[in-house]
Structure formats: structure tokens, C-alpha cells
Design a protein around this motif. Structure first.
Motif, short mmCIF file in Angstrom:
data_model
loop_
_atom_site.label_atom_id
_atom_site.label_comp_id
_atom_site.label_asym_id
_atom_site.label_seq_id
_atom_site.Cartn_x
_atom_site.Cartn_y
_atom_site.Cartn_z
N MET A 250 0.84 -1.19 0.00
CA MET A 250 0.00 0.00 0.00
C MET A 250 0.88 1.25 0.00
O MET A 250 1.85 1.33 0.73
N ILE A 251 0.54 2.19 -0.82
CA ILE A 251 1.26 3.46 -0.86
C ILE A 251 0.46 4.50 -0.09
O ILE A 251 -0.74 4.64 -0.28
N SER A 252 1.15 5.21 0.78
CA SER A 252 0.53 6.31 1.52
C SER A 252 1.21 7.60 1.12
O SER A 252 2.43 7.65 0.98
N LYS B 144 -1.60 12.96 7.88
CA LYS B 144 -2.43 12.72 6.70
C LYS B 144 -2.10 11.37 6.07
O LYS B 144 -2.99 10.71 5.55
N MET B 145 -0.85 10.97 6.14
CA MET B 145 -0.45 9.66 5.59
C MET B 145 -1.14 8.52 6.33
O MET B 145 -1.55 7.54 5.72
N ILE B 146 -1.25 8.65 7.64
CA ILE B 146 -1.83 7.57 8.45
C ILE B 146 -3.32 7.79 8.71
O ILE B 146 -3.93 7.05 9.47
N LYS B 147 -3.89 8.79 8.09
CA LYS B 147 -5.32 9.14 8.15
C LYS B 147 -5.71 9.91 9.40
O LYS B 147 -6.49 10.82 9.35
N TYR C 178 4.31 3.69 15.78
CA TYR C 178 4.52 2.93 14.55
C TYR C 178 3.75 1.59 14.59
O TYR C 178 3.20 1.17 13.58
N LYS C 179 3.70 0.97 15.74
CA LYS C 179 2.98 -0.30 15.88
C LYS C 179 1.48 -0.14 15.63
O LYS C 179 0.80 -1.12 15.34
N GLN C 180 0.97 1.08 15.73
CA GLN C 180 -0.46 1.35 15.57
C GLN C 180 -0.85 1.74 14.14
O GLN C 180 -2.04 1.82 13.84
N PRO D 138 5.19 0.70 5.92
CA PRO D 138 6.24 -0.31 5.76
C PRO D 138 7.46 -0.09 6.65
O PRO D 138 8.23 -1.01 6.90
N THR D 139 7.67 1.13 7.12
CA THR D 139 8.82 1.46 7.96
C THR D 139 8.45 2.60 8.89
O THR D 139 7.52 3.36 8.62
#
Length: 115
Positions: A1-3, A55-58, A88-90, A94-95
Motif C-alpha cells: 500500500m502506498i501512503s 495525513k499519511m496515516i489518516k 509505529y505499531k499502531q 512499511p517502515t
């Protein structure tokens, strides 16, 4: 998936928020490392990058803050955004570290991240 995340910060509005709320505003958006390493002009770049990351992670998960995202300015137009390990765990990325770019214009700062 691309964010993808893109953000624009009006420099004058950022300065106004900084002058109105001062230390409280800064402590809500920046961690101690960022406060010590960068000056108030660069804080607008950091803020824009953090908004871009959100915005990347909504949306930022409940219990986390902008301080949980660290931004390093690498060069004149590059930056590195790193999510705190627990944040990050939430999120679905990809990184936990993402390189991005920023551009400072006369009146605004634009940041861009792709993961």
C-alpha cells in the motif's frame, strides 16, 4: 500500500500561533530534541512535516501526540520523519522512518511524504 501526505503551512499563521501560545504550543507539537536542535523558523517546517505524516496515516491514534513523530531536517529540501516505536505499531506503514521533501516559499511551507 502506498501512503501519501502533503501539507501546507502559512508561515504568518504559524508565527501568530507561536506568539499567542508560546511554550504551550511548542510543547504540544515538538519533542525536547526538536526544540533544542532547531530554531523557531524551522519549527514551522517540522510542524508541516508532522501534519503531513498524520495525513499519511489518516489520523493520529488515540493517546498519541505530534510529539510522538520526530522530524529531522537533512538538507536544504529533505527531511526524515520517524514515528515513535509505540505509534509505529499502531499504523500501517512499511517502515517507521520516511524521507520526504519540503519547500519554503515566501508565505508558506509545503511538505510531501510518500511511503
Amino acid at each position: 500500500m502506498i501512503s501519501v501526505g502533503i501539507d501546507l503551512v502559512d508561515i504568518e499563521r504559524f508565527k501568530l500561533a507561536l506568539s499567542r501560545s508560546g511554550e504551550l504550543f511548542v510543547s504540544r507539537i515538538l519533542n525536547n530534541y526538536e526544540i533544542a536542535k532547531y530554531d523557531s523558523y524551522q519549527w514551522a517546517i517540522l510542524f508541516s512535516a508532522k501534519e503531513c505524516a498524520i495525513k499519511m496515516i489518516k489520523q493520529i491514534p488515540k493517546g498519541f501526540r505530534l510529539r510522538d513523530i520526530q522530524v529531522d531536517i537533512l538538507s536544504k529540501d529533505e527531511l526524515l520523519v520517524t514515528f515513535d516505536e509505540s505509534l509505529y505499531k499502531q499504523v500501517n506503514l512499511p517502515t517507521n522512518s520516511i524521507k520526504g521533501t519540503y519547500k519554503v516559499f515566501k508565505d508558506c511551507i509545503v511538505t510531501h511524504l510518500i511511503a
